[in-house]
Structure formats: C-alpha cells, structure tokens
Motif scaffolding. Structure first.
Motif, short mmCIF file in Angstrom:
data_model
loop_
_atom_site.label_atom_id
_atom_site.label_comp_id
_atom_site.label_asym_id
_atom_site.label_seq_id
_atom_site.Cartn_x
_atom_site.Cartn_y
_atom_site.Cartn_z
N GLN A 161 0.85 -1.18 0.00
CA GLN A 161 0.00 0.00 0.00
C GLN A 161 0.89 1.25 0.00
OE1 GLN A 161 -3.51 0.17 -0.12
NE2 GLN A 161 -3.19 -1.97 -0.68
N VAL A 162 0.68 2.13 -0.97
CA VAL A 162 1.50 3.32 -1.12
C VAL A 162 0.58 4.55 -1.09
CG1 VAL A 162 3.10 4.54 -2.64
CG2 VAL A 162 3.19 2.04 -2.48
N PRO A 163 0.87 5.52 -0.21
CA PRO A 163 0.03 6.70 -0.13
C PRO A 163 0.35 7.71 -1.22
CG PRO A 163 1.80 6.88 1.46
CD PRO A 163 1.94 5.53 0.80
N GLY A 164 -0.63 8.50 -1.57
CA GLY A 164 -0.44 9.57 -2.54
C GLY A 164 -1.50 10.63 -2.32
N LEU A 165 -1.52 11.59 -3.22
CA LEU A 165 -2.49 12.66 -3.17
C LEU A 165 -3.28 12.68 -4.48
CD1 LEU A 165 -0.21 15.49 -1.73
CD2 LEU A 165 -1.94 14.15 -0.49
N ALA A 166 -4.56 12.97 -4.39
CA ALA A 166 -5.39 13.07 -5.58
C ALA A 166 -4.77 14.07 -6.54
CB ALA A 166 -6.80 13.49 -5.19
N GLY A 167 -4.71 13.70 -7.80
CA GLY A 167 -4.14 14.56 -8.82
C GLY A 167 -2.71 14.21 -9.19
N GLN A 168 -2.02 13.44 -8.34
CA GLN A 168 -0.66 13.04 -8.66
C GLN A 168 -0.68 11.95 -9.74
OE1 GLN A 168 0.79 11.84 -4.70
NE2 GLN A 168 2.44 13.33 -5.00
N THR A 169 0.36 11.96 -10.55
CA THR A 169 0.52 10.85 -11.48
C THR A 169 1.05 9.64 -10.71
OG1 THR A 169 2.80 11.43 -12.01
CG2 THR A 169 1.06 12.39 -13.42
N ASN A 202 -4.17 -1.88 -13.05
CA ASN A 202 -5.45 -2.59 -13.05
C ASN A 202 -5.53 -3.61 -14.19
OD1 ASN A 202 -6.24 -0.96 -10.85
ND2 ASN A 202 -6.98 0.61 -12.25
N GLY A 203 -4.40 -4.30 -14.42
CA GLY A 203 -4.34 -5.35 -15.43
C GLY A 203 -3.98 -4.89 -16.83
N LEU A 204 -3.90 -3.59 -17.07
CA LEU A 204 -3.58 -3.05 -18.39
C LEU A 204 -2.08 -2.76 -18.46
CD1 LEU A 204 -4.53 -1.98 -21.15
CD2 LEU A 204 -4.91 0.23 -20.03
N ARG A 205 -1.36 -3.49 -19.33
CA ARG A 205 0.10 -3.33 -19.47
C ARG A 205 0.45 -2.06 -20.23
NH1 ARG A 205 4.18 -6.87 -18.94
NH2 ARG A 205 5.22 -6.00 -20.75
N ASP A 206 1.70 -1.65 -20.06
CA ASP A 206 2.30 -0.57 -20.83
C ASP A 206 1.64 0.79 -20.64
OD1 ASP A 206 4.10 -2.47 -21.81
OD2 ASP A 206 2.86 -2.89 -23.56
N VAL A 207 1.24 1.06 -19.40
CA VAL A 207 0.69 2.38 -19.06
C VAL A 207 1.85 3.29 -18.68
CG1 VAL A 207 -0.78 3.64 -17.44
CG2 VAL A 207 -1.48 1.38 -18.27
N ARG A 208 1.90 4.47 -19.25
CA ARG A 208 2.95 5.43 -18.92
C ARG A 208 2.63 6.08 -17.57
NH1 ARG A 208 2.83 8.46 -24.53
NH2 ARG A 208 0.73 7.71 -24.34
N ALA A 209 3.45 5.76 -16.58
CA ALA A 209 3.22 6.24 -15.21
C ALA A 209 3.30 7.75 -15.11
CB ALA A 209 4.23 5.60 -14.25
N CYS A 210 4.03 8.40 -16.00
CA CYS A 210 4.15 9.86 -15.96
C CYS A 210 2.91 10.55 -16.51
CB CYS A 210 5.40 10.33 -16.70
SG CYS A 210 5.31 10.16 -18.50
N GLN A 211 2.07 9.81 -17.22
CA GLN A 211 0.87 10.38 -17.84
C GLN A 211 -0.42 10.01 -17.12
OE1 GLN A 211 0.86 12.34 -21.08
NE2 GLN A 211 2.70 12.67 -19.86
N ARG A 212 -0.42 8.90 -16.42
CA ARG A 212 -1.65 8.38 -15.79
C ARG A 212 -1.79 8.91 -14.38
NH1 ARG A 212 -4.91 5.59 -12.89
NH2 ARG A 212 -6.15 3.89 -13.69
N ARG A 213 -2.88 9.61 -14.11
CA ARG A 213 -3.14 10.07 -12.75
C ARG A 213 -3.53 8.88 -11.89
NH1 ARG A 213 -3.29 15.64 -12.30
NH2 ARG A 213 -3.65 16.69 -14.28
N ALA A 214 -2.98 8.83 -10.70
CA ALA A 214 -3.29 7.76 -9.76
C ALA A 214 -4.71 7.94 -9.24
CB ALA A 214 -2.29 7.77 -8.61
N ALA A 215 -5.42 6.85 -9.10
CA ALA A 215 -6.77 6.86 -8.53
C ALA A 215 -6.78 5.97 -7.30
CB ALA A 215 -7.79 6.37 -9.55
N ASP A 216 -7.52 6.38 -6.30
CA ASP A 216 -7.60 5.60 -5.07
C ASP A 216 -7.98 4.16 -5.40
OD1 ASP A 216 -7.41 5.56 -2.21
OD2 ASP A 216 -9.59 5.36 -2.14
N GLY A 217 -7.17 3.23 -4.91
CA GLY A 217 -7.44 1.81 -5.12
C GLY A 217 -6.80 1.21 -6.35
N ASP A 218 -6.11 2.01 -7.16
CA ASP A 218 -5.42 1.46 -8.32
C ASP A 218 -4.48 0.34 -7.89
OD1 ASP A 218 -6.48 2.93 -10.42
OD2 ASP A 218 -4.82 4.38 -10.49
#
Length: 85
Positions: free
Chosen positions: A12-20, A59-75
C-alpha cells in the motif's frame, strides 16, 4: 488535498489526488520500477510521455505510462519486466 492509496506490487502506497502514478512512486522513494530484458532499471526519464521508460501495469492493463496516468484511489499497479530493450 485528498489522500489516496494505491497498491504497488502488493504494498500500500500513499499519494495525493491529482498526482501521477510516477509522482506517487517517486514520493515513495522508488526511482526505478521497470527493468529491460537486459536488467537495466528504468523509471521516469522524460516525464512527458515520449520515452516510455516509466511503463507499468495498472489494473491489469500493461504498458501504461506512469508519468501520464493520474493515480486513482485503489489502483493496482504492477511493475513490469520487459521482454524487449
């Protein structure tokens, strides 16, 4: 700011809404989260989605660019090992 949590390879890793996802991983002290087929570590390089060094599975989808995808709670984020360099 709204706090969120994502799961990274079972942790489990904490973050803030809006962060990639990349920002959440960097804030957690993870500079690299992918390895090429030759074992070279990769993380954020360009930060704008053109280099593909920051790929993860979300969420099971490969090759997602972490710098472009905003983190969502529970990802659920899994780190990738590449079969290509």
């Amino acid at each position: 700011m709204t706090r969120i949590r994502i799961e990274v390879d079972g942790d489990q890793v904490p973050g803030l809404a809006g962060q990639t996802i990349a920002a959440v991983l960097l804030a957690d002290g993870r500079a690299a989260w992918r390895r090429t087929r030759t074992g070279r570590p990769r993380g954020v390089f360009c930060g704008i989605g053109t280099c593909f060094d920051c790929l993860v599975t979300v969420n099971g989808l490969r090759d997602v660019r972490a710098c472009q995808r905003r983190a969502a709670d529970g990802d659920k984020v899994d780190l990738q090992e590449d079969d290509r360099d």
